[in-house]
Design a protein around this motif. Structure first.
Motif, PDB file in Angstrom:
ATOM      1  N   ILE A 147       0.866  -1.186   0.000  1.00 26.30           N
ATOM      2  CA  ILE A 147       0.000   0.000   0.000  1.00 26.30           C
ATOM      3  C   ILE A 147       0.899   1.232   0.000  1.00 26.30           C
ATOM      4  O   ILE A 147       1.613   1.475   0.976  1.00 26.30           O
ATOM      5  CB  ILE A 147      -0.918   0.031   1.231  1.00 26.30           C
ATOM      6  N   ARG A 148       0.859   1.999  -1.081  1.00 17.95           N
ATOM      7  CA  ARG A 148       1.636   3.236  -1.150  1.00 17.95           C
ATOM      8  C   ARG A 148       0.761   4.381  -0.655  1.00 17.95           C
ATOM      9  O   ARG A 148      -0.321   4.619  -1.172  1.00 17.95           O
ATOM     10  CB  ARG A 148       2.115   3.477  -2.581  1.00 17.95           C
ATOM     11  N   PHE A 149       1.235   5.120   0.370  1.00 20.53           N
ATOM     12  CA  PHE A 149       0.440   6.115   1.100  1.00 20.53           C
ATOM     13  C   PHE A 149       1.191   7.455   1.061  1.00 20.53           C
ATOM     14  O   PHE A 149       2.291   7.575   1.579  1.00 20.53           O
ATOM     15  CB  PHE A 149       0.264   5.629   2.546  1.00 20.53           C
TER      16      PHE A 149
ATOM     17  N   MET B 204       0.652  -7.424   4.784  1.00 16.48           N
ATOM     18  CA  MET B 204       0.366  -6.138   4.154  1.00 16.48           C
ATOM     19  C   MET B 204       1.460  -5.161   4.574  1.00 16.48           C
ATOM     20  O   MET B 204       1.776  -5.046   5.759  1.00 16.48           O
ATOM     21  CB  MET B 204      -1.016  -5.617   4.578  1.00 16.48           C
ATOM     22  N   LYS B 205       2.032  -4.474   3.619  1.00 11.41           N
ATOM     23  CA  LYS B 205       3.096  -3.515   3.876  1.00 11.41           C
ATOM     24  C   LYS B 205       2.650  -2.123   3.415  1.00 11.41           C
ATOM     25  O   LYS B 205       2.063  -1.978   2.335  1.00 11.41           O
ATOM     26  CB  LYS B 205       4.376  -3.900   3.136  1.00 11.41           C
ATOM     27  N   VAL B 206       2.949  -1.123   4.239  1.00 10.37           N
ATOM     28  CA  VAL B 206       2.593   0.258   3.899  1.00 10.37           C
ATOM     29  C   VAL B 206       3.868   1.044   3.641  1.00 10.37           C
ATOM     30  O   VAL B 206       4.744   1.125   4.502  1.00 10.37           O
ATOM     31  CB  VAL B 206       1.785   0.920   5.024  1.00 10.37           C
ATOM     32  N   GLN B 207       3.967   1.613   2.436  1.00 12.28           N
ATOM     33  CA  GLN B 207       5.099   2.471   2.082  1.00 12.28           C
ATOM     34  C   GLN B 207       4.628   3.921   2.166  1.00 12.28           C
ATOM     35  O   GLN B 207       3.695   4.308   1.468  1.00 12.28           O
ATOM     36  CB  GLN B 207       5.590   2.151   0.673  1.00 12.28           C
ATOM     37  N   VAL B 208       5.278   4.714   3.029  1.00 15.21           N
ATOM     38  CA  VAL B 208       4.822   6.079   3.305  1.00 15.21           C
ATOM     39  C   VAL B 208       5.689   7.093   2.559  1.00 15.21           C
ATOM     40  O   VAL B 208       6.922   7.025   2.593  1.00 15.21           O
ATOM     41  CB  VAL B 208       4.859   6.361   4.818  1.00 15.21           C
ATOM     42  N   TYR B 209       5.027   8.050   1.899  1.00 17.09           N
ATOM     43  CA  TYR B 209       5.703   9.102   1.143  1.00 17.09           C
ATOM     44  C   TYR B 209       5.234  10.466   1.671  1.00 17.09           C
ATOM     45  O   TYR B 209       4.195  10.978   1.263  1.00 17.09           O
ATOM     46  CB  TYR B 209       5.395   8.974  -0.344  1.00 17.09           C
ATOM     47  N   PRO B 210       5.975  11.074   2.610  1.00 16.57           N
ATOM     48  CA  PRO B 210       5.568  12.364   3.193  1.00 16.57           C
ATOM     49  C   PRO B 210       6.034  13.554   2.354  1.00 16.57           C
ATOM     50  O   PRO B 210       6.660  13.397   1.299  1.00 16.57           O
ATOM     51  CB  PRO B 210       6.293  12.341   4.539  1.00 16.57           C
ATOM     52  N   ASN B 211       5.676  14.752   2.836  1.00 14.50           N
ATOM     53  CA  ASN B 211       6.284  15.997   2.355  1.00 14.50           C
ATOM     54  C   ASN B 211       6.086  16.224   0.855  1.00 14.50           C
ATOM     55  O   ASN B 211       6.971  16.759   0.174  1.00 14.50           O
ATOM     56  CB  ASN B 211       7.786  15.989   2.681  1.00 14.50           C
TER      57      ASN B 211
ATOM     58  N   ALA C 142       0.884  10.074  12.552  1.00 16.45           N
ATOM     59  CA  ALA C 142      -0.373   9.331  12.466  1.00 16.45           C
ATOM     60  C   ALA C 142      -0.345   8.331  11.304  1.00 16.45           C
ATOM     61  O   ALA C 142      -0.838   7.207  11.439  1.00 16.45           O
ATOM     62  CB  ALA C 142      -1.540  10.305  12.301  1.00 16.45           C
ATOM     63  N   VAL C 143       0.229   8.734  10.178  1.00 17.63           N
ATOM     64  CA  VAL C 143       0.335   7.813   9.041  1.00 17.63           C
ATOM     65  C   VAL C 143       1.268   6.658   9.391  1.00 17.63           C
ATOM     66  O   VAL C 143       1.006   5.500   9.037  1.00 17.63           O
ATOM     67  CB  VAL C 143       0.816   8.555   7.774  1.00 17.63           C
ATOM     68  N   MET C 144       2.334   6.963  10.125  1.00 16.47           N
ATOM     69  CA  MET C 144       3.252   5.898  10.549  1.00 16.47           C
ATOM     70  C   MET C 144       2.573   4.967  11.555  1.00 16.47           C
ATOM     71  O   MET C 144       2.856   3.762  11.590  1.00 16.47           O
ATOM     72  CB  MET C 144       4.519   6.511  11.150  1.00 16.47           C
ATOM     73  N   LYS C 145       1.664   5.518  12.355  1.00 21.68           N
ATOM     74  CA  LYS C 145       0.875   4.692  13.277  1.00 21.68           C
ATOM     75  C   LYS C 145      -0.020   3.748  12.484  1.00 21.68           C
ATOM     76  O   LYS C 145      -0.156   2.560  12.819  1.00 21.68           O
ATOM     77  CB  LYS C 145       0.030   5.580  14.190  1.00 21.68           C
ATOM     78  N   PHE C 146      -0.634   4.258  11.415  1.00 24.17           N
ATOM     79  CA  PHE C 146      -1.454   3.432  10.531  1.00 24.17           C
ATOM     80  C   PHE C 146      -0.609   2.302   9.951  1.00 24.17           C
ATOM     81  O   PHE C 146      -1.035   1.143   9.935  1.00 24.17           O
ATOM     82  CB  PHE C 146      -2.039   4.299   9.414  1.00 24.17           C
ATOM     83  N   LYS C 147       0.567   2.625   9.479  1.00 26.43           N
ATOM     84  CA  LYS C 147       1.476   1.622   8.917  1.00 26.43           C
ATOM     85  C   LYS C 147       1.776   0.534   9.954  1.00 26.43           C
ATOM     86  O   LYS C 147       1.688  -0.667   9.656  1.00 26.43           O
ATOM     87  CB  LYS C 147       2.781   2.308   8.491  1.00 26.43           C
TER      88      LYS C 147
END
Length: 332
Positions: free
Chosen positions: A38-40, A69-76, A53-58
């Motif tokens: 999941i790219r977020f 299930m893996k979450v890849q987070v893209y901030p900023n 909060a997004v990292m908490k979701f991950k």
């Protein structure tokens, strides 16, 4: 001639490989072996509570799915502006986004931004997490956007270089607002001169006098160090803004019911986590702004609320009177 043929073959193979790389790193980057990816994307810095909060979701998704299930987070805004990221989710090039700019698809999602709609955080959360929150988000499904939770933006307040104690103090003041119709309408009702511009341009605009004032949640004012160029913080709480979290409907339909439940429950828990840390930190941030030399004013909000009545009449015509009245009934 043979050399030319070889070069042509090599270039053709290279082009094919490039296309495959792009193909598998965009819309089809949702599975890897037995893992679901999941790219977020979101627009806040990594130091911001939104990112936490997004990292908490991950963390929750990966824990509940036992790593399947893996979450890849893209901030900023790494993947583009909020509007661009939302558009990517509609095409499933990006699977999830936390952003404010959903009104480009259906303006009714911005109904929660009506001035002085909510008096308390708890009141806002109850409406957002209930039937009204679902009803307002439902039209976005037509564009492939499924809202799974509402993160927090919070109440917005004014900073300036003159004290703002009543609406008359805003008269003629050039104030930066986001490019949201309701924000612009609200400050026109207060008699000021709303000037939309990108948030990234705001500090310099205040510093150079391009605008006289700005309005944002406390967390944004504190993180951006607006106290360095603004003398007053007026706790007007003129608007509450949630932060919808959406997932690609196309992607959602590829998930099992168990995976969907993991995402929904994790998003809900992460939303409350976001709300709690912002509330816990808000008083401390106000205190630190005061310590840094900012004067904090608590104006009479009833006067501002009276001026905002004209905004309701205008948006009853735009959204539909029954729709707005149902929101107001839910709030009460």
């Amino acid at each position: 001639m043979k050399t030319l043929q070889k070069i042509t073959v090599i270039l053709t193979i290279g082009l094919a490989l490039s296309i495959l790389v792009v193909f598998f790193t965009t819309s089809n980057a949702v599975s890897s072996g037995n893992e679901t990816i999941i790219r977020f994307g979101h627009g806040a810095a990594e130091s911001n509570e939104r990112h936490l909060a997004v990292m908490k979701f991950k963390e929750l998704v990966e824990e509940k799915s036992e790593g399947k299930m893996k979450v890849q987070v893209y901030p900023n805004e790494q993947l583009g502006s909020e509007a661009e990221m939302i558009e990517s989710v509609t095409f499933n090039d990006l699977q999830m986004v936390a952003a404010s700019a959903f009104s480009q698809y259906d303006q009714r999602i911005s109904v929660f931004e009506l001035p002085y709609l909510f008096d308390t955080y708890e009141q806002a959360w109850q409406v957002l997490d209930g039937e009204i929150g679902q009803e307002v988000a439902e039209p976005l499904l037509e564009d492939g956007l499924r809202v799974v939770a509402y993160f927090e933006n919070g109440f917005r307040h004014v900073t300036s270089n003159k004290p703002i104690e009543e609406p008359e103090d805003l008269s003629g003041l050039k104030i930066r607002t986001p490019e949201f119709p309701l924000s612009i309408s609200t400050f026109k009702a207060f008699g000021s001169n709303p000037t939309p511009m990108a948030f990234g341009e705001l500090y310099m605009a205040l510093q150079q006098g391009t605008v006289d004032a700005q309005e944002n949640p406390i967390a944004n004012t504190y993180a951006s160090k607006f106290n360095e160029i603004q003398d007053y913080l007026s706790l007007t709480a003129h608007q509450y803004m949630p932060l919808p979290v959406a997932i690609s409907e196309e992607f959602w339909r590829t998930l099992t019911s168990e995976e969907q439940e993991i995402i929904k429950s994790s998003a809900s828990e992460a939303a409350q986590f976001h709300r709690d840390i912002l509330r816990e930190n808000e008083e401390e941030m106000i205190s630190k702004l005061q310590d840094a030399g900012m004067t904090v004013i608590e104006p009479d909000r009833d006067k501002f609320r009276e001026e905002a009545d004209a905004v309701y009449e205008a948006y009853k015509n735009r959204f539909g009177e029954d729709f707005v009245n149902n929101i107001l009934k839910a709030v009460k």
